[in-house]
Design a protein around this motif. Sequence first.
Motif, PDB file in Angstrom:
ATOM      1  N   LEU A  55       0.959  -1.336   0.062  1.00 26.30           N
ATOM      2  CA  LEU A  55       0.108  -0.422   0.414  1.00 26.30           C
ATOM      3  C   LEU A  55       0.452   1.304   0.399  1.00 26.30           C
ATOM      4  N   PHE A  59       0.454   4.288  -2.861  1.00 30.60           N
ATOM      5  CA  PHE A  59      -0.230   5.512  -2.963  1.00 30.60           C
ATOM      6  C   PHE A  59       1.869   6.158  -3.355  1.00 30.60           C
ATOM      7  N   GLY A  90      -9.841  21.603  -3.763  1.00 23.84           N
ATOM      8  CA  GLY A  90     -10.487  20.576  -3.523  1.00 23.84           C
ATOM      9  C   GLY A  90      -9.947  19.027  -3.638  1.00 23.84           C
ATOM     10  N   VAL A  91      -8.807  18.903  -4.134  1.00 18.07           N
ATOM     11  CA  VAL A  91      -7.925  17.868  -3.796  1.00 18.07           C
ATOM     12  C   VAL A  91      -8.293  17.411  -2.392  1.00 18.07           C
ATOM     13  N   LEU A  93      -9.404  19.187   0.343  1.00 23.36           N
ATOM     14  CA  LEU A  93     -11.381  18.702   0.695  1.00 23.36           C
ATOM     15  C   LEU A  93     -11.683  17.390   0.399  1.00 23.36           C
ATOM     16  N   ALA A  94     -11.693  17.061  -0.543  1.00 22.91           N
ATOM     17  CA  ALA A  94     -12.522  15.546  -1.393  1.00 22.91           C
ATOM     18  C   ALA A  94     -11.927  14.501  -0.235  1.00 22.91           C
ATOM     19  N   VAL A  97     -12.955  14.171   3.193  1.00 25.76           N
ATOM     20  CA  VAL A  97     -14.028  14.505   3.531  1.00 25.76           C
ATOM     21  C   VAL A  97     -14.547  12.845   3.217  1.00 25.76           C
ATOM     22  N   TYR A  98     -14.274  12.227   2.431  1.00 26.85           N
ATOM     23  CA  TYR A  98     -14.251  11.334   2.042  1.00 26.85           C
ATOM     24  C   TYR A  98     -13.835  10.189   2.644  1.00 26.85           C
ATOM     25  N   VAL A 100     -12.900  10.490   5.652  1.00 27.86           N
ATOM     26  CA  VAL A 100     -14.352  10.654   7.124  1.00 27.86           C
ATOM     27  C   VAL A 100     -15.108   9.603   7.049  1.00 27.86           C
ATOM     28  N   ALA A 101     -16.026   9.692   5.435  1.00 29.06           N
ATOM     29  CA  ALA A 101     -16.855   8.519   5.052  1.00 29.06           C
ATOM     30  C   ALA A 101     -16.953   7.670   5.202  1.00 29.06           C
ATOM     31  N   LEU A 102     -15.579   7.219   4.995  1.00 35.84           N
ATOM     32  CA  LEU A 102     -15.377   5.969   4.450  1.00 35.84           C
ATOM     33  C   LEU A 102     -15.201   5.574   5.928  1.00 35.84           C
ATOM     34  N   ALA A 104     -16.100   6.024   8.922  1.00 32.95           N
ATOM     35  CA  ALA A 104     -17.513   5.912   9.267  1.00 32.95           C
ATOM     36  C   ALA A 104     -18.697   4.851   8.291  1.00 32.95           C
ATOM     37  N   PHE A 105     -18.132   3.638   7.606  1.00 33.61           N
ATOM     38  CA  PHE A 105     -18.425   3.061   7.135  1.00 33.61           C
ATOM     39  C   PHE A 105     -17.590   1.683   7.541  1.00 33.61           C
ATOM     40  N   VAL A 107     -14.495   1.339   5.998  1.00 35.19           N
ATOM     41  CA  VAL A 107     -14.068   0.796   5.108  1.00 35.19           C
ATOM     42  C   VAL A 107     -12.022  -0.392   4.951  1.00 35.19           C
TER      43      VAL A 107
ATOM     44  N   SER B  37     -10.981  21.532  -9.969  1.00 38.11           N
ATOM     45  CA  SER B  37     -11.462  21.419  -8.061  1.00 38.11           C
ATOM     46  C   SER B  37     -12.703  20.860  -8.177  1.00 38.11           C
ATOM     47  N   CYS B  40     -13.272  17.193  -8.153  1.00 35.42           N
ATOM     48  CA  CYS B  40     -12.818  16.640  -7.503  1.00 35.42           C
ATOM     49  C   CYS B  40     -13.561  15.498  -6.080  1.00 35.42           C
ATOM     50  N   LEU B  41     -14.485  16.423  -5.784  1.00 39.50           N
ATOM     51  CA  LEU B  41     -15.224  16.090  -4.892  1.00 39.50           C
ATOM     52  C   LEU B  41     -16.874  15.320  -6.483  1.00 39.50           C
ATOM     53  N   SER B  48     -15.570   6.497  -3.485  1.00 39.39           N
ATOM     54  CA  SER B  48     -16.311   6.353  -2.572  1.00 39.39           C
ATOM     55  C   SER B  48     -17.261   4.968  -2.068  1.00 39.39           C
TER      56      SER B  48
ATOM     57  N   PHE C 227     -18.503  22.769  -4.288  1.00 38.07           N
ATOM     58  CA  PHE C 227     -17.794  22.197  -4.019  1.00 38.07           C
ATOM     59  C   PHE C 227     -18.989  21.216  -2.931  1.00 38.07           C
ATOM     60  N   TRP C 317     -21.505  17.107   9.049  1.00 36.78           N
ATOM     61  CA  TRP C 317     -22.523  16.645   8.505  1.00 36.78           C
ATOM     62  C   TRP C 317     -22.969  15.437   9.209  1.00 36.78           C
ATOM     63  N   SER C 330     -17.752   7.839  15.298  1.00 35.07           N
ATOM     64  CA  SER C 330     -18.233   9.501  14.895  1.00 35.07           C
ATOM     65  C   SER C 330     -19.254  10.467  15.721  1.00 35.07           C
TER      66      SER C 330
END
Lengths: 109, 207, 668
Positions: A55, A59, A90-91, A93-94, A97-98, A100-102, A104-105, A107, B37, B40-41, B48, C227, C317, C330
């Motif tokens: 991994l 990466f 953007g990179v 933030l994405a 956020v994701y 953290v979301a993953l 929560a699942f 993953v 940008s 990306c989201l 995901s 975003f 969120w 969480s």
Amino acid sequence: MSETTEAAVETHDDHHPSDWEYIKVAIILAAVTAAEVATYFESVFTFFETRWILLTSLFTMMIFKGWLVTRVFMHLKQDKPVLQQSFFAGVLLATAVYVVALLAFNVFG
Amino acid sequence: MATATAPATDTHHDAHDPHATNTGISNNKLAMWLFLSTECLLFGALISTYLIYKTRGSGEVLPTDLFDIPFTSVSSFVLLMSSLTMVLALSAFGRNDLDRGKAWLLVTAMLGAVFMGGQAYEFTAFYEEGLGYTTNPAASAFYTLTGFHGAHVSIGIIMLMSLWVAANQGKLTGKNSETVEIVGLYWHFVDLVWIFIFTVIYLIPPE
Amino acid sequence: MAIIEEPLALTSGEQHAERPLGVLTRPQANGSWKDWVSTVDHKKIGIMYGVAAMFFFLLGGLEALLIRTQLAFPESGFLSADVYNQIFTMHGVTMIFLFVMPFAAAFANYLIPLQIGARDVAFPRLNALSFWVWLSGAIFLNTSWIVGGGGADCGWFCYSPNSGITFSPTNGVDFYAIGLLITGIASLVSAVNLAVTCLNMRAPGMSLFRMPVLTWMLLVTQFLLAFALPVITVALLLLLFDRQFDSQFFDPEAGADPLLWQHLFWIFGHPEVYIIILPSFGIISEVIPAFSRKPIFGYSFMVFSGIAIGFMGWGVWAHHMFVSGIGPISVFAFSMATMFIAVPTGVKILNWLATMWGGKLNFSTAMLFAVGTVTMFTIGGLSGVTHSLAPADTQQTDTYYIVAHFHYVIFGGGVLGLFAGVYFWWPKVFGHLLDERRGKIHFWAMLIGFNLTFGPMHVLGLQGMSRRINTYSSGFGFEFWNLVATIGSYILGASVLYFLWNVYMSKKDAPNLPAPGPDPWDARSLEWSIPSPTPEHNFDEIPVIESQDDWWFRKYNIEDDGSVVRISSAEDAAQKGDAVGVHLPSPSFWPLVLAIGLPLIGYGLIFNLWLCVVGGLLTGGAIYAWVLEPVDDPDAGAHGHDDHHDGGDPDGELATVGAAGDDTEGEG
């Protein structure tokens, strides 16, 4: 931010790398891609059987490739910093956020 | 706070310079970068979704069972090299070398088309192995993600071909090479997304 | 979306006076409908956003009154459960996506270029496109009442699996998904456009930290939109694919996870809250200083707290999901983040109070609405912090306490602030004031109606009354407060009608009253330095900005002893609006044509794929026609291009080629 960029308006540096530099970068990209694919052949490169090594290497190589493409092919190296800032906003933030979301699942196990 | 200061910097805009913006970047280029940008989201959400669903097949075949890494490596390599030809096209237009610029545009579009052909082959092969779009959540997520990327590549090809036609009509010259640069940014971004997908979706094996 | 247009020349009018350009042959305010459907003028687009949003406000308000009528008495049979579900869903969707967001967009479109000293936005045609696409999506969404078998019935959050075909067999949810996708394209295009405008189109000397707070808050809003919208775009597409193409994203029986929708929706949904509230914060940050006769207190704190809210809005969120079983870690993390986000908001409230402190307060209607915003939002904010405590939230989830909270935030904080802006900028936009006496009646009626409607819901919620249920039994103690809320909602509805009456009467009375002049409120930002209503070309001459509140310093001087001395009347200091030959972009029909194609694709997906072909051809054709149409109408002025292109290169047309595809891509 604005003060510095506004001051920089006068300096027009549209000078891009030469074709040969692009080709060199492409060769590096191709070589890294080859190394990435090599991880698939675990029987040859047995150390990739260790998951964290696999991994980490994957990466690292991926980020290196992305970095080269944005810096050289997309000219972030020469361009105004505000472009790099807005794109990486953007990179990042994405990613944040994701991830953290993953998490929560569950993953990542 | 409100003390009057001298005009900030020498920011007298020259109305005849299309680059006379506060940031020194043309509106078009800044807009494209901002758009990328936000993309990306978009791709982040799709990736995901796939990562959450990749093992959810309730006993049926999963995309990870069918991956053909050597084949995908070749098509990834093709897309990567199309980034090189794209930047060579821009470089040629920058030198006002229109013939070479047009040729590289065409080559880039063709490499993109080869990639799309590879995706069509991959989808067909997977379908024949029993992985339909509605088979399970993993399949839906995989096809949606890669299909979205494919749609982006296709739009890129349309834009490249439009540029090529415009260049043939003499509307695209070294003077507006920034147009090539902006389409190029889009194209490199699509390549960038694939660099990510190739590693995260294809190369990382299931545990 | 990155349709490429040339930056507008930021030249002074005089430079071109000897060479009248295309714009002069453009129809100017002759009342023709073609003026409006082909306009690329940010001011007309702003007005159209405002008018259309007001229409949907009435529609959403009507839906709200239906809800309240149903709940006035226990065991009422006024609406069936099914219709009730559709009404409350469409009420939420309409109010958020078709009223508050476009109403804020009206302010953003109209005011950003004026406040930064620009002639238009960065991409005028894209701006027109945003409006028409938004309107087509809004109309599309509401046609589900007629052709879709009813409105969506899954709540504005549309949780899966309730949104699946099994539980929602009509086409309402399809209209919801496609309608919001279309309006999302509009908002995304608009967000990029306005962000580029703020970053690139500022007048000389207008550094970022000299921009008015409103423009700053709108800039943060545009980044949030840019975003957040891709996330909901993906969620809606997955939902649509599930419903139309039988994919398996939200079917628990196939192993899908219903929480996926919740996460995606709220990753978008919480920034959306700040998308709604920040424009209102910006508006009252302009109104309060003007009527307190003081500069805004702590300008940089205002700006940075706005940015901080923008960032932190992404990390909270899951507090919408505390009861969905996301696990203790969480819950803990999102609880903490939610508590922290109250800090920058508190900073803002403190700064508004400090701005008023010691000021010469003038309680005009706009000021009343602004003060109302601060107080009502504070109530909503405090009840919001109570939700950050997960155990308390567990009790409150799905009760009317939540309904009370978010209406205090969205209506109390958002809508009241927008009305403050309406009264404040009305003279700038339409050249006459709204009547102050009627305005104050409007304010008090709205404030009383609002509090009577939503205040009792706190009590009802704590008593345990569930939201989203079409009725309630008698004997639980719900009767009294429900009746009060219903009476309040009718007062609220009447206050909105009274506002429209005020608009009508003020227009009728305007010819008999003195003109408001360029600066009726003795305000501080650039839009007051030009005549009212704003001339077509905005500024005769682009101002050179020397400080924050530059316009105020052209009227006043601060002496060495700190006293303020008037050095010029507003009329003398203001521009005259009489410049001729200012170069402006030419109107275009293609944004409208493109926008008509999108709902056709939507209908096609639902009813008949052939319609998709028609819509696709229309959209695709419009994109190419747009690309090939010069930015400047060649018939309108022979030297259009030379104006700002050395050598007159035709790149306006060409440059767009590349971007053409991006628009189609927005359609997914």
